[in-house]
Design a protein around this motif. Sequence first.
Motif, PDB file in Angstrom:
ATOM      1  N   VAL A  12      16.637 -10.385   1.261  1.00 33.58           N
ATOM      2  CA  VAL A  12      16.018  -9.276   0.532  1.00 33.58           C
ATOM      3  C   VAL A  12      15.709  -9.739  -0.893  1.00 33.58           C
ATOM      4  O   VAL A  12      16.599 -10.205  -1.617  1.00 33.58           O
ATOM      5  N   LYS A  13      14.457  -9.611  -1.290  1.00 31.44           N
ATOM      6  CA  LYS A  13      14.031  -9.982  -2.644  1.00 31.44           C
ATOM      7  C   LYS A  13      13.542  -8.742  -3.386  1.00 31.44           C
ATOM      8  O   LYS A  13      12.655  -8.028  -2.908  1.00 31.44           O
ATOM      9  N   ASN A  14      14.133  -8.522  -4.524  1.00 31.43           N
ATOM     10  CA  ASN A  14      13.780  -7.353  -5.354  1.00 31.43           C
ATOM     11  C   ASN A  14      13.084  -7.836  -6.619  1.00 31.43           C
ATOM     12  O   ASN A  14      13.685  -8.449  -7.498  1.00 31.43           O
ATOM     13  N   SER A  15      11.790  -7.576  -6.703  1.00 35.86           N
ATOM     14  CA  SER A  15      11.016  -7.992  -7.877  1.00 35.86           C
ATOM     15  C   SER A  15      10.871  -6.868  -8.904  1.00 35.86           C
ATOM     16  O   SER A  15      10.153  -7.013  -9.894  1.00 35.86           O
ATOM     17  N   GLY A  16      11.575  -5.768  -8.662  1.00 35.93           N
ATOM     18  CA  GLY A  16      11.527  -4.658  -9.609  1.00 35.93           C
ATOM     19  C   GLY A  16      12.508  -4.879 -10.746  1.00 35.93           C
ATOM     20  O   GLY A  16      13.078  -5.956 -10.921  1.00 35.93           O
ATOM     21  N   GLU A  45      15.153  -2.601 -11.319  1.00 41.39           N
ATOM     22  CA  GLU A  45      16.405  -1.916 -11.056  1.00 41.39           C
ATOM     23  C   GLU A  45      16.998  -2.345  -9.718  1.00 41.39           C
ATOM     24  O   GLU A  45      16.274  -2.738  -8.791  1.00 41.39           O
ATOM     25  N   THR A  46      18.341  -2.268  -9.648  1.00 41.51           N
ATOM     26  CA  THR A  46      19.018  -2.578  -8.383  1.00 41.51           C
ATOM     27  C   THR A  46      18.628  -1.546  -7.334  1.00 41.51           C
ATOM     28  O   THR A  46      18.549  -0.349  -7.622  1.00 41.51           O
ATOM     29  N   LEU A  96      19.881   1.985  17.321  1.00 45.20           N
ATOM     30  CA  LEU A  96      19.772   1.142  16.136  1.00 45.20           C
ATOM     31  C   LEU A  96      21.090   1.027  15.370  1.00 45.20           C
ATOM     32  O   LEU A  96      21.925   1.938  15.406  1.00 45.20           O
ATOM     33  N   TYR A  97      21.225  -0.105  14.693  1.00 43.72           N
ATOM     34  CA  TYR A  97      22.189  -0.240  13.605  1.00 43.72           C
ATOM     35  C   TYR A  97      21.384  -0.181  12.305  1.00 43.72           C
ATOM     36  O   TYR A  97      20.269  -0.709  12.227  1.00 43.72           O
ATOM     37  N   ARG A  98      21.980   0.426  11.283  1.00 42.21           N
ATOM     38  CA  ARG A  98      21.364   0.382   9.956  1.00 42.21           C
ATOM     39  C   ARG A  98      22.385  -0.229   9.001  1.00 42.21           C
ATOM     40  O   ARG A  98      23.515   0.253   8.886  1.00 42.21           O
ATOM     41  N   PHE A  99      21.951  -1.291   8.333  1.00 40.53           N
ATOM     42  CA  PHE A  99      22.827  -2.011   7.407  1.00 40.53           C
ATOM     43  C   PHE A  99      22.324  -1.832   5.985  1.00 40.53           C
ATOM     44  O   PHE A  99      21.123  -1.998   5.714  1.00 40.53           O
ATOM     45  N   ALA A 100      23.241  -1.522   5.078  1.00 43.29           N
ATOM     46  CA  ALA A 100      22.878  -1.334   3.669  1.00 43.29           C
ATOM     47  C   ALA A 100      23.036  -2.642   2.911  1.00 43.29           C
ATOM     48  O   ALA A 100      24.058  -3.320   3.012  1.00 43.29           O
ATOM     49  N   VAL A 101      22.005  -3.003   2.181  1.00 43.09           N
ATOM     50  CA  VAL A 101      22.024  -4.210   1.360  1.00 43.09           C
ATOM     51  C   VAL A 101      21.673  -3.826  -0.073  1.00 43.09           C
ATOM     52  O   VAL A 101      20.656  -3.156  -0.312  1.00 43.09           O
ATOM     53  N   SER A 102      22.501  -4.254  -1.003  1.00 44.85           N
ATOM     54  CA  SER A 102      22.236  -4.004  -2.423  1.00 44.85           C
ATOM     55  C   SER A 102      21.506  -5.205  -3.001  1.00 44.85           C
ATOM     56  O   SER A 102      22.023  -6.328  -2.971  1.00 44.85           O
ATOM     57  N   ALA A 103      20.299  -4.989  -3.490  1.00 38.93           N
ATOM     58  CA  ALA A 103      19.471  -6.078  -4.004  1.00 38.93           C
ATOM     59  C   ALA A 103      19.259  -5.911  -5.508  1.00 38.93           C
ATOM     60  O   ALA A 103      18.600  -4.973  -5.951  1.00 38.93           O
ATOM     61  N   GLU A 104      19.814  -6.828  -6.270  1.00 39.99           N
ATOM     62  CA  GLU A 104      19.639  -6.803  -7.719  1.00 39.99           C
ATOM     63  C   GLU A 104      18.309  -7.447  -8.092  1.00 39.99           C
ATOM     64  O   GLU A 104      17.796  -8.309  -7.366  1.00 39.99           O
ATOM     65  N   PRO A 105      17.757  -7.074  -9.237  1.00 40.22           N
ATOM     66  CA  PRO A 105      16.465  -7.642  -9.660  1.00 40.22           C
ATOM     67  C   PRO A 105      16.546  -9.168  -9.793  1.00 40.22           C
ATOM     68  O   PRO A 105      17.468  -9.699 -10.418  1.00 40.22           O
ATOM     69  N   GLY A 106      15.598  -9.872  -9.154  1.00 38.04           N
ATOM     70  CA  GLY A 106      15.492 -11.314  -9.299  1.00 38.04           C
ATOM     71  C   GLY A 106      16.579 -12.111  -8.600  1.00 38.04           C
ATOM     72  O   GLY A 106      16.640 -13.336  -8.744  1.00 38.04           O
ATOM     73  N   LYS A 107      17.460 -11.449  -7.837  1.00 36.67           N
ATOM     74  CA  LYS A 107      18.534 -12.165  -7.142  1.00 36.67           C
ATOM     75  C   LYS A 107      18.444 -11.877  -5.644  1.00 36.67           C
ATOM     76  O   LYS A 107      18.753 -10.759  -5.201  1.00 36.67           O
ATOM     77  N   PRO A 108      17.998 -12.852  -4.852  1.00 36.90           N
ATOM     78  CA  PRO A 108      17.891 -12.631  -3.410  1.00 36.90           C
ATOM     79  C   PRO A 108      19.248 -12.256  -2.811  1.00 36.90           C
ATOM     80  O   PRO A 108      20.271 -12.865  -3.118  1.00 36.90           O
TER      81      PRO A 108
END
Length: 228
Positions: free
Chosen positions: A46-50, A52-53, A81-93
């Motif tokens: 997961v890549k977050n280019s925003g 905010e986390t 389905l399974y749903r998995f939560a992933v926390s993605a910080e800005p700029g940190k895959p």
Amino acid sequence: ISYALDLNTEVAPQGKPQTEPLVSVKLVKGVLYATREYTRTQEYTVKNSGSETKKVLIEYPKDAAWNLVAPKDPAETTRDLYRFAVSAEPGKPATLNVKEQRTAGQQIVLTNVSDDTILYYVNAKVVSQAVKDALAEVIGRKQAISDLANQKRQLEQQLKVIDQEQARIRQNMAQLDRGSDLYARYVTKFGEQEDKVEELRRQIRSLEDQEAKARKELDQYLIDLNLE
């Protein structure tokens, strides 16, 4: 949020090769029972280019044939389905690895497989020494039976050659004077060949008896096996 609706969030899935480790082997009455534990892993990056986390929910299809190993606790579970939560910080895959396993059994009748297949199990680390020794014995006995069968085929081929030659001699003799030297030589040769044919047939019968005995002994050996 769903990453598909957020242009600043990207999720890259990547499947990892399945493993098929052999976990156990046993022999019962000539049948090899092999158990394998299959593992498959799907990795998500997961890549977050925003700025905010973000918390991303990744959906993964449920398969009744596979058991979820990791993560052990999905954020949500539905029938499909399974749903998995992933926390993605800005700029940190951030990465998520979904790992599943399943166990499968296989039954192999030892008399119906090649020596190469049996050797695979002889060389497998998880197989006990007792099972390896028994499999090596099976290979040796099967090879001995094969050798007897090959010897018999060679003798049968010799019989075929003699039969063809005798047919030619009979044709030639039919056109000769019975008092000629050549006719007499043919008679002598024919007699020698008949002696050879009798000896070959005796050897073939002996090999057939040996082969039948060896097969019976192999069958009994396999029936008596009960090893893990």
